[in-house]
Write a protein that holds these residues in place. Structure first.
Motif, PDB file in Angstrom:
ATOM      1  N   GLN B 279       0.892  -1.160   0.000  1.00 57.00           N
ATOM      2  CA  GLN B 279       0.000   0.000   0.000  1.00 57.00           C
ATOM      3  C   GLN B 279       0.931   1.210   0.000  1.00 57.00           C
ATOM      4  OE1 GLN B 279      -3.101  -1.175  -0.202  1.00 57.00           O
ATOM      5  NE2 GLN B 279      -2.510  -3.234   0.461  1.00 57.00           N
ATOM      6  N   LEU B 280       0.845   2.028  -1.057  1.00 55.45           N
ATOM      7  CA  LEU B 280       1.751   3.166  -1.205  1.00 55.45           C
ATOM      8  C   LEU B 280       0.958   4.472  -1.236  1.00 55.45           C
ATOM      9  CD1 LEU B 280       3.969   1.763  -4.117  1.00 55.45           C
ATOM     10  CD2 LEU B 280       4.415   1.621  -1.660  1.00 55.45           C
ATOM     11  N   GLN B 281       1.510   5.515  -0.630  1.00 55.67           N
ATOM     12  CA  GLN B 281       0.842   6.819  -0.632  1.00 55.67           C
ATOM     13  C   GLN B 281       0.553   7.228  -2.075  1.00 55.67           C
ATOM     14  OE1 GLN B 281       0.405   8.920   2.318  1.00 55.67           O
ATOM     15  NE2 GLN B 281      -0.822  10.290   1.086  1.00 55.67           N
ATOM     16  N   HIS B 291       6.630   6.394  -5.715  1.00 61.81           N
ATOM     17  CA  HIS B 291       6.874   5.666  -4.469  1.00 61.81           C
ATOM     18  C   HIS B 291       7.209   4.197  -4.701  1.00 61.81           C
ATOM     19  CE1 HIS B 291       4.483   9.123  -2.448  1.00 61.81           C
ATOM     20  NE2 HIS B 291       5.781   9.369  -2.457  1.00 61.81           N
ATOM     21  N   LEU B 292       6.742   3.633  -5.808  1.00 67.65           N
ATOM     22  CA  LEU B 292       7.146   2.258  -6.161  1.00 67.65           C
ATOM     23  C   LEU B 292       8.670   2.155  -6.210  1.00 67.65           C
ATOM     24  CD1 LEU B 292       4.767   1.100  -9.039  1.00 67.65           C
ATOM     25  CD2 LEU B 292       5.481  -0.325  -7.118  1.00 67.65           C
ATOM     26  N   ALA B 293       9.283   3.171  -6.814  1.00 65.12           N
ATOM     27  CA  ALA B 293      10.742   3.138  -6.955  1.00 65.12           C
ATOM     28  C   ALA B 293      11.446   3.674  -5.713  1.00 65.12           C
ATOM     29  CB  ALA B 293      11.162   3.942  -8.191  1.00 65.12           C
ATOM     30  N   GLU B 294      10.907   4.735  -5.116  1.00 69.60           N
ATOM     31  CA  GLU B 294      11.575   5.300  -3.936  1.00 69.60           C
ATOM     32  C   GLU B 294      11.634   4.300  -2.776  1.00 69.60           C
ATOM     33  OE1 GLU B 294      11.115  10.135  -4.359  1.00 69.60           O
ATOM     34  OE2 GLU B 294       9.791   9.122  -2.954  1.00 69.60           O
ATOM     35  N   LEU B 357      -5.926 -11.559  -2.358  1.00 71.93           N
ATOM     36  CA  LEU B 357      -4.927 -12.015  -3.316  1.00 71.93           C
ATOM     37  C   LEU B 357      -5.105 -13.518  -3.566  1.00 71.93           C
ATOM     38  CD1 LEU B 357      -3.681  -9.247  -2.852  1.00 71.93           C
ATOM     39  CD2 LEU B 357      -1.496 -10.340  -2.388  1.00 71.93           C
ATOM     40  N   PRO B 358      -4.821 -13.985  -4.793  1.00 71.48           N
ATOM     41  CA  PRO B 358      -5.015 -15.404  -5.116  1.00 71.48           C
ATOM     42  C   PRO B 358      -4.261 -16.331  -4.164  1.00 71.48           C
ATOM     43  CG  PRO B 358      -4.493 -14.133  -7.094  1.00 71.48           C
ATOM     44  CD  PRO B 358      -4.371 -13.195  -5.945  1.00 71.48           C
ATOM     45  N   VAL B 359      -3.054 -15.925  -3.762  1.00 69.45           N
ATOM     46  CA  VAL B 359      -2.295 -16.714  -2.778  1.00 69.45           C
ATOM     47  C   VAL B 359      -2.126 -15.835  -1.540  1.00 69.45           C
ATOM     48  CG1 VAL B 359      -0.122 -17.885  -2.274  1.00 69.45           C
ATOM     49  CG2 VAL B 359      -1.067 -17.946  -4.599  1.00 69.45           C
ATOM     50  N   ARG B 360      -2.541 -16.358  -0.381  1.00 68.54           N
ATOM     51  CA  ARG B 360      -2.474 -15.565   0.859  1.00 68.54           C
ATOM     52  C   ARG B 360      -1.021 -15.170   1.123  1.00 68.54           C
ATOM     53  NH1 ARG B 360      -3.411 -18.350   6.501  1.00 68.54           N
ATOM     54  NH2 ARG B 360      -2.864 -16.588   7.832  1.00 68.54           N
ATOM     55  N   PRO B 361      -0.752 -13.859   1.198  1.00 64.84           N
ATOM     56  CA  PRO B 361       0.647 -13.407   1.292  1.00 64.84           C
ATOM     57  C   PRO B 361       1.264 -13.617   2.681  1.00 64.84           C
ATOM     58  CG  PRO B 361      -0.838 -11.541   1.405  1.00 64.84           C
ATOM     59  CD  PRO B 361      -1.701 -12.746   1.164  1.00 64.84           C
ATOM     60  N   LEU B 362       2.597 -13.540   2.700  1.00 66.76           N
ATOM     61  CA  LEU B 362       3.363 -13.643   3.948  1.00 66.76           C
ATOM     62  C   LEU B 362       3.944 -12.294   4.371  1.00 66.76           C
ATOM     63  CD1 LEU B 362       5.368 -16.904   3.186  1.00 66.76           C
ATOM     64  CD2 LEU B 362       3.826 -16.594   5.138  1.00 66.76           C
ATOM     65  N   VAL B 363       4.230 -11.440   3.378  1.00 64.28           N
ATOM     66  CA  VAL B 363       4.893 -10.161   3.669  1.00 64.28           C
ATOM     67  C   VAL B 363       4.129  -9.023   2.990  1.00 64.28           C
ATOM     68  CG1 VAL B 363       7.014  -8.804   3.389  1.00 64.28           C
ATOM     69  CG2 VAL B 363       7.166 -11.264   3.815  1.00 64.28           C
ATOM     70  N   ALA B 364       3.750  -8.017   3.780  1.00 63.42           N
ATOM     71  CA  ALA B 364       3.032  -6.863   3.231  1.00 63.42           C
ATOM     72  C   ALA B 364       3.740  -5.582   3.661  1.00 63.42           C
ATOM     73  CB  ALA B 364       1.590  -6.863   3.715  1.00 63.42           C
ATOM     74  N   PHE B 365       3.782  -4.622   2.742  1.00 59.27           N
ATOM     75  CA  PHE B 365       4.519  -3.372   2.960  1.00 59.27           C
ATOM     76  C   PHE B 365       3.534  -2.207   2.889  1.00 59.27           C
ATOM     77  CE2 PHE B 365       6.905   0.250   1.198  1.00 59.27           C
ATOM     78  CZ  PHE B 365       8.015   0.280   2.022  1.00 59.27           C
ATOM     79  N   SER B 366       3.757  -1.182   3.725  1.00 54.97           N
ATOM     80  CA  SER B 366       2.954   0.031   3.558  1.00 54.97           C
ATOM     81  C   SER B 366       3.836   1.258   3.714  1.00 54.97           C
ATOM     82  CB  SER B 366       1.787   0.064   4.541  1.00 54.97           C
ATOM     83  OG  SER B 366       2.273   0.111   5.851  1.00 54.97           O
ATOM     84  N   HIS B 367       3.425   2.315   3.017  1.00 55.87           N
ATOM     85  CA  HIS B 367       4.231   3.538   2.943  1.00 55.87           C
ATOM     86  C   HIS B 367       3.320   4.756   2.913  1.00 55.87           C
ATOM     87  CE1 HIS B 367       5.236   6.763   0.039  1.00 55.87           C
ATOM     88  NE2 HIS B 367       6.361   6.819   0.691  1.00 55.87           N
ATOM     89  N   VAL B 368       3.620   5.726   3.757  1.00 58.56           N
ATOM     90  CA  VAL B 368       2.921   7.012   3.666  1.00 58.56           C
ATOM     91  C   VAL B 368       3.954   8.117   3.494  1.00 58.56           C
ATOM     92  CG1 VAL B 368       0.866   6.401   4.988  1.00 58.56           C
ATOM     93  CG2 VAL B 368       2.877   7.276   6.187  1.00 58.56           C
TER      94      VAL B 368
END
Lengths: 142, 382
Positions: B279-281, B291-294, B357-368
């Motif tokens: 989840q990106l600002q 923000h994808l790249a930063e 998500l089709p496969v339940r994720p293990l790692v999630a990232f968020s950024h504001v």
């Protein structure tokens, strides 16, 4: 008689021409605009007010196409007229955020040469003042 | 740090423009939902922290929740208010000051662009009166420069916005629930070149809350806790390009998003390539690209290829803003950062409904990212 600058700390009249006032740090050489008491880069207190270059290049731009919230904006025209905004890189000094005299998106491109000028604008107390703006340099002009 | 703190309760109420309710009432409802989700009571909370920009002081909510005497801190960190509050709660738990903590974020803003008070940011009155104190201008100027530097096509902005509204349509809490095509977006009025109306988020209303606990207690409180692997908040360093800046240094430097993301990955011992959703600002469609790249999730300039092969879609390799982001949810400043966490927790638990998500994720990232130049990044695992 020229109109008074909108804020004497950001610009002045010098020999009939406008001039932006920034500051330079004696410790790390960072140039900032407007001038402030200490350096934004290193926090040093040894900063001196310096006049900034009149010419630069367009670093980024946009056109403000809706009326900014007022206050703080003091409307200049009724109805609202879009205006250009950009950052102009003054070589070796600083990149300054500025109004542009040009509001036609097709006439602006990053890297084009720009020169300092002034616009007469209304202030919050109903007076008129001179604020700085940059204009595209027309071919052959300097 | 990894697994020292867990999220055991989440509560979010629908975002939008409140008419039959108030932001305080929604904040209390969000807290009550988070407490119920964690199966704990308000009286069990040993530390509370939260904030809003325009909705009032978070600690005054004790008048509705009950006077338990709990320590309650107010955070006022712009768009990073949610992550900064989360960070403070994590520190309270890891320091041993509390085992159960509550985090809340809420806000309510009037229609239209944010009205900035330049003096509060150390700027002269001239800056506002001449029309420079508009946050949308910054986002336009930043993406204009970014597209130029990395040779990205402006059509990516329409793709990002269309994805946001597609995802928002699948989120019952989202404000904008009508899918919009790229063509719909391209027909909306240009507001601040190259950004059109539907490429910019709208200030709005919302509330969100979380219940955190010490990691070792998490499994005794619920079977599927989500762990906070890292949380980092960073402000400006020299040469960054920030909102409401009358000038920039000619010696260009990194944004606080680069620093916050790097610190978070280092803290977690997890690399950007291990992130399964983010989840990106997305204050505007361009901000998501930048923000994808930063944050290190892709290289500068790689966005075209990523987006064109559908990588950032819910079914893709790196889904981004799966709940519709700020574009579909609006931007209640204090609530947005926690909305991101809420979405990531749902996805990690496997309870995100139609947008799971089709496969339940293990790692999630968020950024504001928020004014006047601060960023918060959080990494969650299970």
């Amino acid at each position: 008689m020229t109109v008074e600058p909108i804020d004497p700390h950001i610009m002045e009249w010098h020999e009939g021409r406008p001039r932006l006032l920034g500051c330079r740090c004696r410790t790390c050489a960072e140039t900032n605009f407007p001038a402030q008491d200490s350096c934004r880069r290193c926090g040093g207190a040894e900063v001196a007010v310096v006049p900034l270059a009149e010419h630069g290049t367009l670093w980024s731009w946009t056109i403000q196409r809706f009326a900014p919230p007022s206050p703080p904006y003091v409307p200049q025209a009724e109805p609202f007229e879009p205006f250009g905004i950009g950052y102009v890189e003054l070589p070796g000094e600083v990149i300054v955020e500025t109004l542009l005299t040009e509001a036609d998106a097709t006439a602006l491109r990053i890297g084009m040469p720009m020169r300092l000028t002034v616009l007469e604008v209304p202030t919050h107390c109903g007076a008129q003042a001179a604020t700085f703006a940059f204009a595209p340099v027309i071919e052959g002009e300097r | 740090m990894p697994n020292e703190v867990a999220i055991i309760g989440i509560g979010c109420t629908p975002f939008g423009r409140y008419q039959d309710t108030t932001v305080r009432r929604e904040a209390v409802r969000a807290i009550q939902r988070a407490l119920a989700d964690a199966q704990v009571s308000w009286a069990d909370i040993e530390y509370a922290v939260g904030g809003s920009m325009s909705g009032g002081s978070a600690d005054t909510l004790v008048a509705e929740l009950g006077f338990t005497g709990v320590p309650f801190l107010n955070v006022f960190n712009g768009c990073a208010t949610g992550s900064s509050s989360l960070s403070a709660a994590v520190h309270a738990i890891t320091s041993g000051a509390a085992e159960l903590a509550l985090v809340v974020g809420f806000d309510s803003h009037p229609r239209g662009a944010f009205a900035i008070q330049p003096e509060q940011l150390g700027l002269g009155q001239w800056y506002g009166s001449t029309g420079l104190a508009v946050t949308a201008q910054f986002f336009a100027l930043k993406i204009q420069r970014y597209l130029h530097e990395h040779a990205l096509p402006t059509r990516l902005l329409s793709s990002v916005a269309a994805k946001a509204f597609r995802n928002g349509a699948q989120n019952p809490n989202a404000w904008r629930r009508k899918p919009l095509s790229e063509a719909d977006i391209d027909r909306s009025p240009m507001l601040s070149d190259p950004l059109r109306q539907y490429m910019l988020c709208s200030p709005g209303d919302g509330a969100c809350a979380l219940v955190l606990c010490a990691g070792e207690r998490a499994k005794s409180l619920r079977p599927d806790p989500v762990y906070i692997a890292a949380t980092a908040v960073r402000t400006r360093r020299p040469g960054s390009f920030e909102v409401l800046s009358p000038s920039l240094s000619i010696d260009r430097g990194n944004s606080p998003s680069v620093d916050a993301a790097r610190a978070a990955f280092e803290q977690a011992g997890i690399g950007p390539h291990e992130v399964e959703l983010a989840q990106l600002q997305d204050t505007d469609a361009g901000a998501e690209l930048i923000h994808l790249a930063e944050t290190g999730l892709c290289a500068h300039g790689e966005q075209t290829e990523l987006i064109e092969r559908g990588a950032t879609e819910i079914e893709g390799a790196l889904p981004v803003n799966t709940d519709g982001g700020c574009l579909a949810n609006g931007e209640p400043i204090g609530a947005s950062g926690l909305r991101q966490i809420h979405e990531n927790v749902l996805q990690l638990r496997g309870t995100a409904g139609v947008r799971q998500l089709p496969v339940r994720p293990l790692v999630a990232f968020s950024h504001v990212y928020g004014a006047p130049g601060l960023s918060g990044c959080t990494i969650l695992t299970r």
